[in-house]
Design an enzyme around this catalytic site. Structure first.
Site, PDB file in Angstrom:
ATOM      1  N   VAL A 114       0.808  -1.224   0.000  1.00 43.44           N
ATOM      2  CA  VAL A 114       0.000   0.000   0.000  1.00 43.44           C
ATOM      3  C   VAL A 114       0.838   1.269   0.000  1.00 43.44           C
ATOM      4  O   VAL A 114       0.289   2.373  -0.096  1.00 43.44           O
ATOM      5  CB  VAL A 114      -0.962   0.026   1.212  1.00 43.44           C
ATOM      6  CG1 VAL A 114      -2.031  -1.043   1.065  1.00 43.44           C
ATOM      7  CG2 VAL A 114      -0.197  -0.151   2.519  1.00 43.44           C
ATOM      8  N   GLY A 117       8.603   3.545  -0.391  1.00 44.56           N
ATOM      9  CA  GLY A 117       9.581   4.610  -0.255  1.00 44.56           C
ATOM     10  C   GLY A 117      10.916   4.137  -0.789  1.00 44.56           C
ATOM     11  O   GLY A 117      11.033   3.049  -1.351  1.00 44.56           O
ATOM     12  N   ASP A 236      11.863  14.596  10.167  1.00 42.89           N
ATOM     13  CA  ASP A 236      11.264  14.434   8.836  1.00 42.89           C
ATOM     14  C   ASP A 236       9.773  14.757   8.882  1.00 42.89           C
ATOM     15  O   ASP A 236       8.951  14.018   8.336  1.00 42.89           O
ATOM     16  CB  ASP A 236      11.503  13.010   8.317  1.00 42.89           C
ATOM     17  CG  ASP A 236      11.272  12.898   6.813  1.00 42.89           C
ATOM     18  OD1 ASP A 236      11.352  13.929   6.122  1.00 42.89           O
ATOM     19  OD2 ASP A 236      10.999  11.784   6.336  1.00 42.89           O
TER      20      ASP A 236
END
Length: 371
Positions: A114, A117, A236
Site C-alpha cells: 500500500v 519509499g 522528517d
C-alpha cells in the site's frame, strides 16, 4: 494510501528537482491564529509534474504549492521529493542480523502493498494468532539488501527502538512487533486507513476553517511535545508523514516514519544533514541543531496550510537550501494581509531563523489553551 515510507541516505549532489503549481484564495476565521490552505486548480500541472524525475525541466511558475507530492503518492511520478539524508562509507561483510524474531508468517498473513519509499515498502497484513489475531495491521518491510553501511543498520535499529519507546501516545502510529528473516526487517504497526494529511488538505480543496486547522495542528504539536520531552527529534516532519486512522472528518491524526529520527540530549547538537529540503531548518544545514528543527518544519506545514504554498522554494535543492538560509517567507501576498495578526505572528515565530527565538511545542500548546 501511504503508510510508512523509509528514507534513504544519499549525498546532496544526488538530489532531484521538483515542480510547483498554482496558488489561489482562502477564507478567514477568527477562532484560531491560523488560516486555511488554498485550493489547487492546475490539474494538468499536477498530473504531468516532473517532481522527483532526473530529467531537467524549464523554469516553473513562480507559485509554489505542493500538488506534485500527491502525484508521487499516486504513482504518477517516481518517489522522493527533496529528501536530503547523507551517505556513509560502504562496509564489506556488514552484520545484518538484528536478533529479532523470525516468525513473522506464524503470526501474520501478509497482504497487498500500500505504500513505497526509497528504503522499503508497506503492506497490509492480518493477525493469524497471538494478541493481534484477526486484526488488520500495517507491516513496514525494510530490505536488508539496501543496508549497505553501518549507518543503515543503526538507523533501522534506532527506528525500532524509538517506536517502542514512544508507542502509546494517541497521535503516534502504534508499534506492535518487529521480525526479520534473511532478506528483510518487518515492523508491525497500527493500520491507518484515513490517508495522509497531504491528501486531506488537497481533497478539501483548501477549505479548512481556522477551527479545523487548529484541530490538526494541536494534534501535531501534542505529539511533537511528547517526542521532545522523551529526547527524540523526528527530523522528517511533513504532511505525508501524518496519517488519519479513518476517513471520518474528525479522525485522530497519527505521526509515522521514524527512519530519520534520533535521540538528542538538551545540551547536545546534532550535525548530520537529513530530512526533506522543503522542511529542513537553517541550523540543520549549518550542521548544529536540536529539537527546535522540528518546530521549523511545523512552521512550514503551518505556512502551507494557511496559503497552499511552500515558504521556501527554488528549482533545485541547492536553491531551496539558499532560500532557507537567506530568504524570508513572503507575507505580503494574498491571503496573508487578510489574516489575523495572531495567525501571521504564529507562523513567523516558528519560521524564525534563530532557533533560540523559535516557539517550542509546549509554548504553542499553552498559547492555544488560553485562546
Amino acid at each position: 494510501m501511504g503508510l510508512c515510507h523509509a528514507k534513504p541516505r544519499q549525498t546532496l549532489e544526488t538530489q532531484l528537482e521538483t515542480e510547483p503549481t498554482t496558488h489561489s484564495s482562502t477564507e478567514n476565521s477568527s477562532n484560531f491564529p491560523y488560516y486555511s490552505p488554498s485550493p489547487f486548480h492546475n490539474s494538468s500541472a499536477f498530473r504531468n509534474s516532473p517532481a522527483n524525475s532526473s530529467v531537467k525541466f524549464a523554469p516553473p511558475s513562480p507559485a509554489h504549492p505542493i500538488r506534485s507530492l500527491l502525484a508521487r503518492r499516486h504513482g504518477s511520478v517516481k518517489p522522493n521529493a527533496a529528501s536530503i539524508p547523507e551517505g556513509s562509507e560502504f562496509v564489506v561483510g556488514l552484520d545484518k542480523n538484528f536478533g529479532y524474531s523470525k516468525k513473522l508468517l506464524t503470526y501474520y498473513q501478509l497482504g497487498d502493498e500500500v505504500g513505497r519509499g526509497h528504503f522499503g515498502y508497506t503492506c497490509v497484513a492480518k493477525g493469524k494468532k497471538g494478541r493481534m489475531k484477526g486484526q488488520d495491521v500495517a507491516v513496514k518491510v525494510i530490505p536488508k539488501s539496501k543496508m549497505t553501511t553501518v549507518i543503515d543498520t543503526e538507523d533501522t535499529r534506532r527506528e525500532v527502538k524509538i517506536l517502542r519507546d514512544l508507542t502509546g501516545h494517541d497521535n503516534l502510529v502504534q508499534f506492535y512487533d518487529v521480525f526479520e528473516d534473511q532478506d528483510n526487517v518487518y515492523i508491525v504497526m497500527e493500520l491507518c486507513k484515513g490517508g495522509e494529511l497531504l491528501d486531506r488538505i488537497l481533497a478539501r480543496g483548501g477549505t479548512y476553517s481556522e477551527e479545523d486547522a487548529k484541530a490538526v495542528m494541536v494534534q501535531i504539536l501534542r505529539f511533537i511535545a511528547y517526542c521532545h520531552l522523551q529526547g527524540v527529534v523526528h527530523r522528517d516532519l511533513k504532511p505525508e508523514n501524518f496519517l488519519f486512522i479513518s476517513e471520518d472528518e474528525h479522525s485522530l491524526l497519527k505521526a509515522i516514519d521514524f527512519g530519520l529520527s534520533d535521540y538528542v540530549k538538551p545540551d547536545e547538537r546534532l550535525n548530520d544533514v537529513v530530512g526533506n529540503a522543503y522542511y529542513v531548518a537553517p541550523e540543520v544545514l549549518h550542521r548544529s541543531y536540536g529539537t527546535e528543527a522540528d518546530m521549523w518544519s511545523i512552521g512550514v506545514i503551518a505556512y502551507i496550510l494557511l496559503c497552499g504554498n511552500r515558504p521556501f522554494w527554488a528549482r533545485t535543492n541547492s536553491g531551496i537550501f539558499r532560500a532557507v538560509v537567506k530568504a524570508d517567507p513572503k507575507f505580503a501576498e494574498a491571503p496573508w494581509p487578510s489574516l489575523s495578526t495572531e495567525a501571521v505572528d504564529f507562523v513567523k515565530r516558528l519560521l524564525n531563523k534563530d532557533y533560540r527565538k523559535r516557539l517550542t511545542a509546549s509554548q504553542v500548546l499553552s498559547k492555544f489553551q488560553c485562546l
